[in-house]
Motif scaffolding. Structure first.
Motif, PDB file in Angstrom:
ATOM      1  N   UNK A   1       0.831  -1.205   0.000  1.00  0.00           N
ATOM      2  CA  UNK A   1       0.000   0.000   0.000  1.00  0.00           C
ATOM      3  C   UNK A   1       0.863   1.251   0.000  1.00  0.00           C
ATOM      4  N   UNK A   2       1.984   1.206   0.693  1.00  0.00           N
ATOM      5  CA  UNK A   2       2.894   2.351   0.706  1.00  0.00           C
ATOM      6  C   UNK A   2       3.452   2.602  -0.692  1.00  0.00           C
ATOM      7  N   UNK A   3       3.608   1.517  -1.458  1.00  0.00           N
ATOM      8  CA  UNK A   3       4.111   1.653  -2.824  1.00  0.00           C
ATOM      9  C   UNK A   3       3.001   2.048  -3.790  1.00  0.00           C
ATOM     10  N   UNK A   4       1.758   2.147  -3.287  1.00  0.00           N
ATOM     11  CA  UNK A   4       0.640   2.547  -4.122  1.00  0.00           C
ATOM     12  C   UNK A   4       0.222   1.501  -5.138  1.00  0.00           C
ATOM     13  N   UNK A   5       0.387   0.236  -4.781  1.00  0.00           N
ATOM     14  CA  UNK A   5       0.064  -0.842  -5.712  1.00  0.00           C
ATOM     15  C   UNK A   5      -1.143  -1.638  -5.222  1.00  0.00           C
ATOM     16  N   UNK A   6      -1.951  -2.088  -6.177  1.00  0.00           N
ATOM     17  CA  UNK A   6      -3.043  -3.001  -5.856  1.00  0.00           C
ATOM     18  C   UNK A   6      -2.480  -4.419  -5.793  1.00  0.00           C
ATOM     19  N   UNK A   7      -3.248  -5.329  -5.177  1.00  0.00           N
ATOM     20  CA  UNK A   7      -2.803  -6.720  -5.078  1.00  0.00           C
ATOM     21  C   UNK A   7      -2.583  -7.310  -6.467  1.00  0.00           C
ATOM     22  N   UNK A   8      -3.471  -6.960  -7.393  1.00  0.00           N
ATOM     23  CA  UNK A   8      -3.351  -7.477  -8.758  1.00  0.00           C
ATOM     24  C   UNK A   8      -2.078  -6.959  -9.423  1.00  0.00           C
ATOM     25  N   UNK A   9      -1.745  -5.685  -9.172  1.00  0.00           N
ATOM     26  CA  UNK A   9      -0.541  -5.099  -9.758  1.00  0.00           C
ATOM     27  C   UNK A   9       0.715  -5.795  -9.240  1.00  0.00           C
ATOM     28  N   UNK A  10       0.746  -6.024  -7.926  1.00  0.00           N
ATOM     29  CA  UNK A  10       1.902  -6.693  -7.339  1.00  0.00           C
ATOM     30  C   UNK A  10       2.033  -8.105  -7.899  1.00  0.00           C
ATOM     31  N   UNK A  11       0.893  -8.791  -7.995  1.00  0.00           N
ATOM     32  CA  UNK A  11       0.921 -10.143  -8.531  1.00  0.00           C
ATOM     33  C   UNK A  11       1.509 -10.180  -9.932  1.00  0.00           C
ATOM     34  N   UNK A  12       1.106  -9.242 -10.759  1.00  0.00           N
ATOM     35  CA  UNK A  12       1.620  -9.179 -12.128  1.00  0.00           C
ATOM     36  C   UNK A  12       3.120  -8.928 -12.146  1.00  0.00           C
ATOM     37  N   UNK A  13       3.575  -8.028 -11.277  1.00  0.00           N
ATOM     38  CA  UNK A  13       4.989  -7.655 -11.251  1.00  0.00           C
ATOM     39  C   UNK A  13       5.890  -8.800 -10.760  1.00  0.00           C
ATOM     40  N   UNK A  14       5.409  -9.567  -9.804  1.00  0.00           N
ATOM     41  CA  UNK A  14       6.256 -10.629  -9.246  1.00  0.00           C
ATOM     42  C   UNK A  14       5.977 -11.986  -9.878  1.00  0.00           C
ATOM     43  N   UNK A  15       4.966 -12.042 -10.759  1.00  0.00           N
ATOM     44  CA  UNK A  15       4.713 -13.279 -11.494  1.00  0.00           C
ATOM     45  C   UNK A  15       3.778 -14.252 -10.830  1.00  0.00           C
ATOM     46  N   UNK A  16       2.926 -13.762  -9.907  1.00  0.00           N
ATOM     47  CA  UNK A  16       1.956 -14.625  -9.239  1.00  0.00           C
ATOM     48  C   UNK A  16       0.577 -13.996  -9.324  1.00  0.00           C
ATOM     49  N   UNK A  17      -0.453 -14.807  -9.047  1.00  0.00           N
ATOM     50  CA  UNK A  17      -1.812 -14.320  -9.182  1.00  0.00           C
ATOM     51  C   UNK A  17      -2.261 -13.431  -8.040  1.00  0.00           C
ATOM     52  N   UNK A  18      -3.265 -12.594  -8.320  1.00  0.00           N
ATOM     53  CA  UNK A  18      -3.833 -11.718  -7.294  1.00  0.00           C
ATOM     54  C   UNK A  18      -4.371 -12.524  -6.129  1.00  0.00           C
ATOM     55  N   UNK A  19      -4.970 -13.678  -6.422  1.00  0.00           N
ATOM     56  CA  UNK A  19      -5.552 -14.510  -5.367  1.00  0.00           C
ATOM     57  C   UNK A  19      -4.484 -14.944  -4.371  1.00  0.00           C
ATOM     58  N   UNK A  20      -3.314 -15.323  -4.874  1.00  0.00           N
ATOM     59  CA  UNK A  20      -2.229 -15.735  -3.989  1.00  0.00           C
ATOM     60  C   UNK A  20      -1.747 -14.564  -3.147  1.00  0.00           C
ATOM     61  N   UNK A  21      -1.579 -13.400  -3.773  1.00  0.00           N
ATOM     62  CA  UNK A  21      -1.130 -12.213  -3.043  1.00  0.00           C
ATOM     63  C   UNK A  21      -2.072 -11.937  -1.870  1.00  0.00           C
ATOM     64  N   UNK A  22      -3.365 -12.010  -2.128  1.00  0.00           N
ATOM     65  CA  UNK A  22      -4.341 -11.739  -1.061  1.00  0.00           C
ATOM     66  C   UNK A  22      -4.294 -12.818   0.024  1.00  0.00           C
ATOM     67  N   UNK A  23      -4.082 -14.063  -0.366  1.00  0.00           N
ATOM     68  CA  UNK A  23      -3.985 -15.144   0.624  1.00  0.00           C
ATOM     69  C   UNK A  23      -2.769 -14.957   1.526  1.00  0.00           C
TER      70      UNK A  23
END
Length: 285
Positions: free
Chosen positions: A38-60
């Protein structure tokens, strides 16, 4: 390893809700990861895309429901520009990434200055190759899920770090002959296992003995035995055929297990004879 709900490869394991330590560590980890995102201003989906994993995993992971693999934390650290602060959490995750029962055993083995073990059904876990262990776990009924298989296999292989300790503990193993003949995983897997044993049993801190099938006197008919001794003079032991299979640390109960194990060692082949026996099996396999 499983596949996330959006089709990307998952990179972690579910946490056991009854594992209080694991739940607490993951909850704290998840809060910190979410704060960094959140400090980086990224959504879970954005982070998932950047690191190569799905939004669902990021949220879990952020909800403390999924144990991330080390590479997940490394990628998140890089993308979120955390300067190594996220990567340093790997040590905490490492402590809880395996089932609690296995973690507890690994902690005892890490403390032990002496381990004695008699095995009657399969090669002892500390001596297993990845292929042998995998084949053994696949036979389990009810069957493990793919995630459970990945997790328990990784945990078993991690325990083999005991051979890298310096100074290493005194290790003693007695294996039933049948455990060295049964082709678990097939002939090639057995051959690899036997070749691995040839390397391990020649380590200076390892004593390995074979209990021949033809012996008439056998003190180990009650099943597996394991005794671990620690530097402070305490010990813990366990046997299938004694004290309802529960771990014991009472000196009187330990004496019984040590007595049985001592007799088993006296009845088995000597270490030199056992080495020759394994070499002969390799030639036959």
């Amino acid at each position: 390893m499983s596949v996330d709900s959006d089709g990307t490869e998952d990179a972690g394991w579910d946490v056991d809700p009854e594992d209080e330590q694991g739940v607490a560590v993951l909850a704290a980890l998840g809060r910190q990861l979410r704060a960094w995102r959140e400090e980086a201003g990224m959504r879970a989906a954005d982070l998932g895309t950047e690191i190569g994993y799905g939004e669902d995993l990021v949220r879990k992971v952020e909800a403390g429901k999924r144990i991330p693999r080390p590479e997940y934390l490394d990628r998140a650290d890089e993308v979120l520009r955390a300067g190594g602060k996220i990567a340093t959490m790997r040590a905490d995750v490492e402590q809880i990434r395996y089932p609690k029962k296995i973690r507890d055993l690994a902690k005892l083995e890490a403390r032990a200055v002496e381990i004695g073990a008699y095995g009657s059904h399969n090669v002892h876990g500390l001596l297993q190759t990845p292929e042998y262990a995998s084949a053994l776990f696949r036979m389990r009924r009810p069957a493990y899920s793919r995630d459970e298989m990945d997790q328990i296999l990784a945990a078993r292989m991690a325990r083999r770090s005991i051979f890298d300790r310096a100074p290493g503990p005194a290790l003693s193993f007695v294996q039933e002959e049948v455990t060295l003949r049964r082709p678990i995983g097939g002939t090639m897997v057995l051959r690899q296992q036997l070749e691995h044993l040839l390397e391990v049993v020649q380590l200076p801190n390892v004593e390995f003995q074979v209990m021949p099938t033809h012996v008439e006197e056998h003190a180990g008919m009650g099943g597996r035995i394991q005794v671990l001794k620690f530097e402070d003079g305490t010990a813990v032991g366990r046997s299938d055929g004694a004290f309802h299979g529960r771990p014991v640390s009472d000196p009187k109960q330990l004496r019984i297990l040590e007595l049985r194990y001592g007799i088993i060692r006296a009845q088995a082949l000597t270490p030199r004879e056992s080495l020759a026996f394994i070499e002969e099996l390799v030639g036959e396999t």
